[in-house]
Design a protein around this motif. Structure first.
Motif, short mmCIF file in Angstrom:
data_model
loop_
_atom_site.label_atom_id
_atom_site.label_comp_id
_atom_site.label_asym_id
_atom_site.label_seq_id
_atom_site.Cartn_x
_atom_site.Cartn_y
_atom_site.Cartn_z
N PHE A 82 4.64 32.57 -25.00
CA PHE A 82 5.85 31.62 -25.75
C PHE A 82 6.40 31.11 -24.97
O PHE A 82 7.00 31.86 -24.09
CB PHE A 82 6.73 32.96 -26.96
N LEU A 83 7.26 29.40 -24.89
CA LEU A 83 8.01 29.59 -24.82
C LEU A 83 9.01 29.40 -25.24
O LEU A 83 9.55 29.08 -26.57
CB LEU A 83 7.32 27.56 -24.25
N ILE A 84 9.86 29.60 -24.94
CA ILE A 84 11.66 30.01 -25.42
C ILE A 84 12.28 28.71 -24.52
O ILE A 84 12.35 28.94 -23.01
CB ILE A 84 12.58 30.54 -25.33
N ALA A 85 12.88 27.14 -25.18
CA ALA A 85 13.62 26.24 -24.71
C ALA A 85 14.75 26.30 -25.19
O ALA A 85 15.06 25.72 -26.57
CB ALA A 85 13.86 24.60 -24.07
N MET A 86 15.79 26.39 -23.99
CA MET A 86 17.53 26.37 -24.24
C MET A 86 18.70 26.10 -23.79
O MET A 86 17.97 25.46 -22.61
CB MET A 86 18.36 27.60 -24.25
N TYR A 87 18.91 25.07 -24.41
CA TYR A 87 20.08 24.27 -23.94
C TYR A 87 20.82 24.61 -23.34
O TYR A 87 21.89 25.11 -24.27
CB TYR A 87 20.69 22.46 -24.65
#
Length: 131
Positions: free
Chosen positions: A63-68
């Motif tokens: 999975f790819l998790i992208a957080m700001y």
């Protein structure tokens, strides 16, 4: 999220989350249990991250998790630790019973001064940090 980071400032933190030994579980319990585990992992990730953050299933067991992050100097490491802890802490209920699954994670950060990149490039950069 990539454009927002570039225009508003801050940074984007990406993580590749890998389900360890999923192939062994598939051989032992079958494809149905594999799908149940992947679905449960995705649900736990989504329950842990903020609404502004993104998650995607990019490979059979990743999975790819992208957080700001608002402040580019302070990445949300505690958030990534919380995600990993929530995933690894409890066993997963499947049709074969409760199974323990462990995941690993690689984290990468890009700030507002980085070029705007495509999602594919973000994934490649995250994979490089695995090595």
């Amino acid at each position: 999220l990539l454009k927002q980071t570039h225009t508003r400032g801050g940074s984007i933190c990406s993580a590749i989350l890998t389900i360890n030994k999923i192939e062994e579980l598939t051989e032992q319990y079958g494809q149905k249990v594999r799908e149940q585990i992947i679905s449960s992992v995705a649900n736990r990730i989504c329950a842990t991250i903020r609404p502004i953050d993104l998650v995607g299933h990019i490979d059979k067991h990743e999975f790819l998790i992208a957080m700001y992050a608002f402040d580019s100097k302070r990445t949300p490491c505690s958030t990534f630790k919380r995600v990993l802890s929530k995933i690894n802490h409890r066993s997963y209920k499947t049709s074969a019973g409760f199974l323990n699954v462990k995941c690993s994670m690689s984290v990468n950060t890009r700030d507002q001064n980085s070029e705007i990149i495509e999602v594919r490039e973000l994934i490649k950069t995250s994979y490089k940090s695995l090595v």
